[in-house]
Structures are given as structure tokens and as C-alpha cells.
Design a protein around this motif. Structure first.
Motif, PDB file in Angstrom:
ATOM      1  N   ASP A 112       0.722  -1.150  -0.038  1.00 15.84           N
ATOM      2  CA  ASP A 112      -0.260   0.111   0.015  1.00 15.84           C
ATOM      3  C   ASP A 112       0.920   1.114  -0.020  1.00 15.84           C
ATOM      4  OD1 ASP A 112      -2.301  -1.635   0.110  1.00 15.84           O
ATOM      5  OD2 ASP A 112      -2.487  -1.269   2.130  1.00 15.84           O
ATOM      6  N   ALA A 113       1.936   0.993   0.691  1.00 20.58           N
ATOM      7  CA  ALA A 113       3.017   2.363   0.633  1.00 20.58           C
ATOM      8  C   ALA A 113       3.480   2.780  -0.473  1.00 20.58           C
ATOM      9  CB  ALA A 113       3.924   1.972   1.741  1.00 20.58           C
ATOM     10  N   LYS A 114       3.824   1.420  -1.494  1.00 23.59           N
ATOM     11  CA  LYS A 114       4.308   1.871  -2.754  1.00 23.59           C
ATOM     12  C   LYS A 114       3.219   2.417  -3.508  1.00 23.59           C
ATOM     13  CE  LYS A 114       8.043  -1.920  -2.480  1.00 23.59           C
ATOM     14  NZ  LYS A 114       9.081  -0.847  -2.844  1.00 23.59           N
ATOM     15  N   LYS A 115       2.133   2.000  -3.480  1.00 21.69           N
ATOM     16  CA  LYS A 115       0.894   2.633  -4.436  1.00 21.69           C
ATOM     17  C   LYS A 115       0.786   4.186  -4.040  1.00 21.69           C
ATOM     18  CE  LYS A 115      -1.805  -1.497  -4.843  1.00 21.69           C
ATOM     19  NZ  LYS A 115      -3.077  -2.320  -4.251  1.00 21.69           N
ATOM     20  N   ALA A 116       0.983   4.668  -2.883  1.00 18.59           N
ATOM     21  CA  ALA A 116       0.961   5.749  -2.474  1.00 18.59           C
ATOM     22  C   ALA A 116       2.028   6.646  -2.633  1.00 18.59           C
ATOM     23  CB  ALA A 116       0.592   5.767  -0.863  1.00 18.59           C
ATOM     24  N   TRP A 117       3.344   5.903  -2.621  1.00 19.52           N
ATOM     25  CA  TRP A 117       4.482   6.700  -2.693  1.00 19.52           C
ATOM     26  C   TRP A 117       5.217   6.492  -3.932  1.00 19.52           C
ATOM     27  CZ3 TRP A 117       5.104  10.804   0.967  1.00 19.52           C
ATOM     28  CH2 TRP A 117       4.555  10.717   2.003  1.00 19.52           C
ATOM     29  N   GLY A 118       4.835   5.447  -4.720  1.00 22.16           N
ATOM     30  CA  GLY A 118       5.643   5.179  -5.619  1.00 22.16           C
ATOM     31  C   GLY A 118       6.554   3.777  -5.492  1.00 22.16           C
ATOM     32  N   PRO A 141      -5.672   3.893  15.831  1.00 19.56           N
ATOM     33  CA  PRO A 141      -6.779   3.364  15.433  1.00 19.56           C
ATOM     34  C   PRO A 141      -6.867   2.773  13.890  1.00 19.56           C
ATOM     35  CG  PRO A 141      -7.446   5.111  16.859  1.00 19.56           C
ATOM     36  CD  PRO A 141      -5.924   5.225  16.535  1.00 19.56           C
ATOM     37  N   ILE A 142      -6.461   3.556  13.121  1.00 21.99           N
ATOM     38  CA  ILE A 142      -6.405   3.272  11.627  1.00 21.99           C
ATOM     39  C   ILE A 142      -5.702   2.040  11.498  1.00 21.99           C
ATOM     40  CG2 ILE A 142      -4.798   4.824  10.736  1.00 21.99           C
ATOM     41  CD1 ILE A 142      -6.919   5.330   8.367  1.00 21.99           C
ATOM     42  N   TYR A 143      -4.542   1.846  12.041  1.00 23.91           N
ATOM     43  CA  TYR A 143      -3.680   0.591  11.666  1.00 23.91           C
ATOM     44  C   TYR A 143      -4.196  -0.676  12.792  1.00 23.91           C
ATOM     45  CZ  TYR A 143      -0.434   3.862   9.562  1.00 23.91           C
ATOM     46  OH  TYR A 143      -0.238   4.949   8.327  1.00 23.91           O
ATOM     47  N   SER A 165      -4.751   7.425   6.146  1.00 20.37           N
ATOM     48  CA  SER A 165      -3.561   6.598   5.922  1.00 20.37           C
ATOM     49  C   SER A 165      -3.766   6.135   4.651  1.00 20.37           C
ATOM     50  CB  SER A 165      -3.048   5.549   7.006  1.00 20.37           C
ATOM     51  OG  SER A 165      -2.221   4.853   6.494  1.00 20.37           O
ATOM     52  N   PHE A 166      -2.725   5.877   3.962  1.00 18.00           N
ATOM     53  CA  PHE A 166      -2.824   5.035   2.700  1.00 18.00           C
ATOM     54  C   PHE A 166      -3.239   3.430   2.775  1.00 18.00           C
ATOM     55  CE2 PHE A 166       1.758   5.239   4.187  1.00 18.00           C
ATOM     56  CZ  PHE A 166       2.148   3.842   4.395  1.00 18.00           C
TER      57      PHE A 166
END
Length: 281
Positions: A24-30, A115-117, A148-149
Motif C-alpha cells: 500500500d505504501a508503494k501505491k501511495a508513494w511510488g 486506530p487506523i492501523y 493513511s494510505f
């Protein structure tokens, strides 16, 4: 001139990530994104700082698990500058007992909740013994209460307004709302304004200068400038990038009638004695 204190940093290595978090981080940040903050990298990142808060994270729901012991051993190397915040998933059995044991064993100085994590609602009754224990132990809570992403993260549990009843129920419990609760910055400001025990940090806002500019202007208009804390969210952002974003914030208003963020406010954020404010020193 006082040296900057970074109130929001992470230790994390690849082994601490599982599930969909990194994807998910790679989708958000490249695709080039890598999440790494080894002890040596962290040490270098705060070399010019007076100190930092270092956050553990117990979030099996999304696969982000940074052990309390690992953070504690690192912060123990420099106990006058580094303050380790434990993390306990409120969904675990007797999380308040886990927290008490972690503090006893590892001398942690605060609590990190997200909470989101961690997939919990701040107003769920199961959480209140944990808040009570944090207040009893004089541990401030750092909240990731915002977006969050991570696609599995429940936004419906992440609004800053849900912390207002917690702050009222535990008036001696100091709390920090990370990232000014973006995108619900107005809610964060409202919660911080009315509760003497609640603060907020500006970490991670550098990538969205228009949002950061408006957040600071609104914070000044509501009179909470004394409760704005400097933080980076390292390794996502560096000290220099956050300092540059803050010091250049008024470029957006040049040539317009938009209000400027006064230099005194910028300096106050950069050189606040955060450990003293949070009772860490």
C-alpha cells in the motif's frame, strides 16, 4: 538558539512489515519507496536535534509491528535525548497490564496508539482501562488519528473528534494528535483548543504545503500556536525537509492578501521544549 526536538520518529526495518502495509505504501508513494529506519539511520537523522520521541507500533491488523523491546534498547543508549513510546494493541487481552509490564521492564516514556492501523474505536469501552493506566503511569499518548494510505485502515474510527471524550474523561492524560489529524485539521484544532491536556504535531505535512499553510493559519486564528509541536515522521520525512517547509510556508501567500504565518509562530514551533511540555524530562 535552542536546538530542535523531533517529537515524531520511527524505528523500523523490513522484518517489521508484513501483510499489505508495504504494498500500500508503494501505491501511495511510488515503487521506489522503501521504509527503513535502522538505529544508525535514526541516529544520523537526529544528529542536529536536542532529542526525539521514538515510536514502537503494535499493529497486527495491517502488518506493522515494531517491538517495544527493540525501541527501548535503542533509546536506552541515549536516555537524556531519546524517549521511547511503547505501543499496545487495545484488542489484546488486558492491554493495560501489558503496558504496565512494558514500562516496568523497559522504562518506556509514552504510548503510541493508531486506530487506523490497530483497528479499534477510541471510544470502545475496552480501551478505557488502557487510557486509565497511561494516566496513572504519567505516559503521554501519541495518536495517529487521521487518514493513511493503508487500504484496510478504518477511516470511520480515525476522526480526531473521538478523542474529545477521552480527553475529558482523563484530564491528567497528556495526548498528542499526530499530523494535525489530517485531513480533519479543523476537528483537531477544536479538540486541542478546548482541552488543556491535548497537543498536536505538524509531522508529515511537508508534502502538502497548501494543507500545511491553511492548518497553521487556522491554528493561529483559534489561538493554539503554543500547542503545536515540531515533528518529522522520520523516515517518511527528514528534519531538514520539515524545517524548510515550515520556514518557506509564506511563499504561498506572496503577492496575495492571504495572511502570513508570523515568524514568531514558526520559531515557537521549531524551538519548543517538548519534553518539558509532555512531562518527559
Amino acid at each position: 538558539m535552542p536546538i530542535i526536538f523531533d517529537c515524531h520518529t520511527h524505528l523500523v526495518e523490513r522484518e517489521h512489515l508484513s501483510g499489505h502495509f508495504l504494498a500500500d505504501a508503494k501505491k501511495a508513494w511510488g515503487e521506489q519507496f522503501t521504509l527503513s529506519s535502522t538505529p544508525e539511520e535514526h541516529r544520523q537523522s537526529i544528529a542536529g536535534c536536542s532529542g526525539a520521541i521514538v515510536l514502537a507500533l503494535d499493529a497486527p491488523a495491517v502488518g506493522f509491528n515494531v517491538p517495544n523491546e527493540w525501541v527501548a534498547k535503542y533509546t536506552a543508549e541515549d536516555p537524556t535525548r531519546l524517549f521511547g513510546f511503547a505501543s499496545v494493541d487495545p484488542n489484546r487481552d488486558s492491554p493495560e497490564r501489558i503496558l504496565e509490564q512494558v514500562v516496568k521492564d523497559w522504562n518506556m516514556k509514552g504510548l503510541k496508539l493508531a486506530p487506523i492501523y490497530q483497528d479499534f474505536h477510541p471510544l470502545d469501552p475496552i480501551c478505557f482501562p488502557l487510557y486509565s493506566k497511561a494516566q496513572e503511569l504519567k505516559l503521554p499518548i501519541m495518536w495517529h488519528q487521521g487518514t493513511s494510505f493503508v487500504h484496510k485502515g478504518p477511516l470511520e474510527k480515525s476522526r480526531p473528534v473521538y478523542l474529545d471524550p477521552v480527553a475529558r474523561a482523563f484530564p491528567d492524560l497528556k495526548m498528542i494528535i499526530a499530523h494535525m489529524g489530517h485531513p480533519w485539521i479543523g476537528e483537531t484544532i477544536s479538540v486541542v483548543r478546548k482541552n488543556p491536556n491535548v497537543f498536536t504535531d505538524i509531522s508529515a505535512l511537508a508534502s502538502r504545503p497548501w494543507q500545511m499553510y491553511n492548518a497553521l493559519v487556522e491554528a493561529i486564528e483559534y489561538g493554539i500556536e503554543d500547542k503545536l509541536l515540531f515533528g518529522t515522521d522520520f523516515p517518511f520525512f527528514t528534519v531538514q525537509r520539515m524545517v524548510d517547509a515550515l520556514q518557506n510556508i509564506n511563499e504561498l501567500a506572496q503577492g496575495t492578501k492571504l495572511p502570513h504565518v508570523p515568524d514568531r509562530v514558526i520559531e515557537k514551533i521549531l524551538h519548543k521544549n517538548t519534553p518539558e511540555l509532555l512531562g518527559l524530562a
